[in-house]
Motif scaffolding. Sequence first.
Motif, PDB file in Angstrom:
ATOM      1  N   LEU A 105       3.458  -3.616  -5.860  1.00 20.41           N
ATOM      2  CA  LEU A 105       2.161  -4.168  -5.867  1.00 20.41           C
ATOM      3  C   LEU A 105       2.305  -5.255  -7.008  1.00 20.41           C
ATOM      4  CD1 LEU A 105      -0.419  -4.457  -4.657  1.00 20.41           C
ATOM      5  CD2 LEU A 105      -1.137  -2.870  -6.044  1.00 20.41           C
ATOM      6  N   ASP A 106       2.728  -6.522  -6.637  1.00 23.64           N
ATOM      7  CA  ASP A 106       2.665  -7.717  -7.537  1.00 23.64           C
ATOM      8  C   ASP A 106       1.508  -8.653  -7.866  1.00 23.64           C
ATOM      9  OD1 ASP A 106       5.354  -6.922  -8.148  1.00 23.64           O
ATOM     10  OD2 ASP A 106       6.175  -8.250  -6.667  1.00 23.64           O
ATOM     11  N   SER A 107       0.558  -8.371  -7.104  1.00 25.01           N
ATOM     12  CA  SER A 107      -0.949  -9.025  -7.188  1.00 25.01           C
ATOM     13  C   SER A 107      -2.020  -8.220  -6.300  1.00 25.01           C
ATOM     14  CB  SER A 107      -0.571 -10.291  -6.525  1.00 25.01           C
ATOM     15  OG  SER A 107      -1.538 -11.392  -6.703  1.00 25.01           O
ATOM     16  N   LEU A 108      -2.905  -8.875  -6.772  1.00 23.72           N
ATOM     17  CA  LEU A 108      -4.316  -8.314  -6.181  1.00 23.72           C
ATOM     18  C   LEU A 108      -4.895  -9.313  -5.729  1.00 23.72           C
ATOM     19  CD1 LEU A 108      -5.685  -5.629  -8.991  1.00 23.72           C
ATOM     20  CD2 LEU A 108      -4.487  -5.180  -6.794  1.00 23.72           C
ATOM     21  N   ASN A 109      -4.389 -10.526  -5.688  1.00 20.56           N
ATOM     22  CA  ASN A 109      -5.121 -11.706  -4.941  1.00 20.56           C
ATOM     23  C   ASN A 109      -4.329 -11.831  -3.686  1.00 20.56           C
ATOM     24  OD1 ASN A 109      -4.588 -14.750  -4.461  1.00 20.56           O
ATOM     25  ND2 ASN A 109      -6.379 -14.722  -5.959  1.00 20.56           N
ATOM     26  N   THR A 110      -5.275 -12.033  -2.681  1.00 18.36           N
ATOM     27  CA  THR A 110      -4.707 -11.904  -1.495  1.00 18.36           C
ATOM     28  C   THR A 110      -3.771 -13.042  -1.155  1.00 18.36           C
ATOM     29  OG1 THR A 110      -6.821 -11.035  -0.643  1.00 18.36           O
ATOM     30  CG2 THR A 110      -5.399 -12.143   1.086  1.00 18.36           C
ATOM     31  N   GLU A 111      -3.909 -14.318  -1.545  1.00 14.93           N
ATOM     32  CA  GLU A 111      -3.280 -15.407  -1.550  1.00 14.93           C
ATOM     33  C   GLU A 111      -1.853 -15.542  -2.330  1.00 14.93           C
ATOM     34  OE1 GLU A 111      -3.697 -17.799   0.816  1.00 14.93           O
ATOM     35  OE2 GLU A 111      -5.176 -16.464   1.525  1.00 14.93           O
ATOM     36  N   SER A 112      -2.042 -15.059  -3.454  1.00 14.61           N
ATOM     37  CA  SER A 112      -0.880 -14.710  -4.093  1.00 14.61           C
ATOM     38  C   SER A 112       0.158 -13.626  -3.626  1.00 14.61           C
ATOM     39  CB  SER A 112      -1.010 -14.389  -5.606  1.00 14.61           C
ATOM     40  OG  SER A 112      -1.813 -15.476  -6.252  1.00 14.61           O
ATOM     41  N   PHE A 113      -0.333 -12.530  -3.033  1.00 14.94           N
ATOM     42  CA  PHE A 113       0.272 -11.499  -2.558  1.00 14.94           C
ATOM     43  C   PHE A 113       0.928 -12.109  -1.214  1.00 14.94           C
ATOM     44  CE2 PHE A 113       0.890  -7.789   0.193  1.00 14.94           C
ATOM     45  CZ  PHE A 113       1.217  -6.907  -0.628  1.00 14.94           C
ATOM     46  N   LYS A 114       0.392 -12.982  -0.269  1.00 11.40           N
ATOM     47  CA  LYS A 114       1.037 -13.470   0.748  1.00 11.40           C
ATOM     48  C   LYS A 114       2.205 -14.450   0.295  1.00 11.40           C
ATOM     49  CE  LYS A 114      -2.708 -13.355   4.080  1.00 11.40           C
ATOM     50  NZ  LYS A 114      -3.445 -14.322   5.043  1.00 11.40           N
ATOM     51  N   LYS A 115       1.959 -15.004  -0.565  1.00 10.79           N
ATOM     52  CA  LYS A 115       2.960 -15.930  -1.353  1.00 10.79           C
ATOM     53  C   LYS A 115       4.121 -15.117  -1.763  1.00 10.79           C
ATOM     54  CE  LYS A 115       3.533 -20.141  -3.971  1.00 10.79           C
ATOM     55  NZ  LYS A 115       3.069 -21.005  -4.966  1.00 10.79           N
ATOM     56  N   ILE A 116       4.040 -14.136  -2.823  1.00 13.58           N
ATOM     57  CA  ILE A 116       4.968 -13.280  -3.081  1.00 13.58           C
ATOM     58  C   ILE A 116       5.679 -12.558  -1.983  1.00 13.58           C
ATOM     59  CG2 ILE A 116       5.447 -11.324  -4.275  1.00 13.58           C
ATOM     60  CD1 ILE A 116       3.242 -12.020  -6.237  1.00 13.58           C
ATOM     61  N   THR A 117       5.135 -11.962  -0.987  1.00 10.54           N
ATOM     62  CA  THR A 117       5.782 -11.292  -0.039  1.00 10.54           C
ATOM     63  C   THR A 117       6.186 -11.998   1.288  1.00 10.54           C
ATOM     64  OG1 THR A 117       3.346 -10.619   1.025  1.00 10.54           O
ATOM     65  CG2 THR A 117       4.206  -9.295  -0.627  1.00 10.54           C
ATOM     66  N   ASP A 176      -0.224  -8.344   3.767  1.00  6.80           N
ATOM     67  CA  ASP A 176      -1.402  -7.902   4.072  1.00  6.80           C
ATOM     68  C   ASP A 176      -2.014  -7.064   2.890  1.00  6.80           C
ATOM     69  OD1 ASP A 176      -4.106  -7.251   4.810  1.00  6.80           O
ATOM     70  OD2 ASP A 176      -3.522  -7.335   6.875  1.00  6.80           O
ATOM     71  N   LEU A 177      -2.392  -7.874   1.949  1.00  2.81           N
ATOM     72  CA  LEU A 177      -2.941  -7.002   0.787  1.00  2.81           C
ATOM     73  C   LEU A 177      -3.961  -5.901   1.065  1.00  2.81           C
ATOM     74  CD1 LEU A 177      -2.912  -6.444  -2.575  1.00  2.81           C
ATOM     75  CD2 LEU A 177      -4.809  -7.930  -2.539  1.00  2.81           C
ATOM     76  N   SER A 178      -4.834  -5.656   2.186  1.00  2.00           N
ATOM     77  CA  SER A 178      -5.486  -4.892   2.313  1.00  2.00           C
ATOM     78  C   SER A 178      -4.807  -3.672   2.990  1.00  2.00           C
ATOM     79  CB  SER A 178      -6.657  -5.130   3.272  1.00  2.00           C
ATOM     80  OG  SER A 178      -6.124  -5.785   4.444  1.00  2.00           O
ATOM     81  N   LYS A 179      -3.865  -3.992   3.756  1.00  4.31           N
ATOM     82  CA  LYS A 179      -3.056  -2.645   4.543  1.00  4.31           C
ATOM     83  C   LYS A 179      -2.289  -1.815   3.323  1.00  4.31           C
ATOM     84  CE  LYS A 179      -1.472  -4.052   8.932  1.00  4.31           C
ATOM     85  NZ  LYS A 179      -0.420  -4.478   9.797  1.00  4.31           N
ATOM     86  N   VAL A 180      -1.953  -2.686   2.435  1.00  2.94           N
ATOM     87  CA  VAL A 180      -0.970  -1.869   1.211  1.00  2.94           C
ATOM     88  C   VAL A 180      -2.086  -1.025   0.597  1.00  2.94           C
ATOM     89  CG1 VAL A 180       0.229  -2.215  -0.906  1.00  2.94           C
ATOM     90  CG2 VAL A 180       0.533  -3.830   0.969  1.00  2.94           C
ATOM     91  N   LEU A 181      -3.240  -1.584   0.002  1.00  3.37           N
ATOM     92  CA  LEU A 181      -4.295  -0.923  -0.838  1.00  3.37           C
ATOM     93  C   LEU A 181      -4.705   0.124   0.250  1.00  3.37           C
ATOM     94  CD1 LEU A 181      -6.082  -3.886  -2.333  1.00  3.37           C
ATOM     95  CD2 LEU A 181      -4.722  -2.264  -3.526  1.00  3.37           C
ATOM     96  N   ASN A 182      -5.022   0.093   1.264  1.00  2.32           N
ATOM     97  CA  ASN A 182      -5.540   1.262   2.195  1.00  2.32           C
ATOM     98  C   ASN A 182      -4.235   2.473   2.307  1.00  2.32           C
ATOM     99  OD1 ASN A 182      -7.978   0.216   2.624  1.00  2.32           O
ATOM    100  ND2 ASN A 182      -7.328  -0.989   4.582  1.00  2.32           N
ATOM    101  N   GLY A 183      -2.964   1.724   2.394  1.00  4.91           N
ATOM    102  CA  GLY A 183      -1.939   2.637   2.418  1.00  4.91           C
ATOM    103  C   GLY A 183      -2.010   3.468   1.216  1.00  4.91           C
TER     104      GLY A 183
END
Length: 131
Positions: A39-51, A55-62
């Motif tokens: 988990l390298d970011s809690l910012n949705t856009e940064s997370f998409k850029k890194i990965t 989908d950050l919400s899927k990871v946090l829900n998981g």
Amino acid sequence: GLGDVYKRQEHTLTTNGTNLSRYASILKKNGVERINVSLDSLNTESFKKITKWGDLSKVLNGIEAAKKEGIKIKINTVLTQNFNDKEIFDILKKQLNKDRIVIFATHNRFFANKSDCLLEIVNGNIKTING
């Protein structure tokens, strides 16, 4: 489950967490006791850029689903200077509130001019592992 087949002290798994909410109960039933999640970011856009797709919400829900199953969670975060380094306190705050272990690794001269520095935070106590 895995515990019956392989007599090991602990069964762990490393994942990006995207499908964790779907499989958390199956993993627990099959002997997985700890999961490492990148988990390298809690910012949705940064997370998409890194990965590149994430989908950050899927990871946090998981992560929450695994926690509800009683699986221990370790978050691995790679800090990158001038990209996600400003999120360190947000990530720490979010994870420390849930008593998870967090490891930060840097691949730059981010901490006191050292090339690599790993920090481990366990129940709010910070320990330097390397650096």
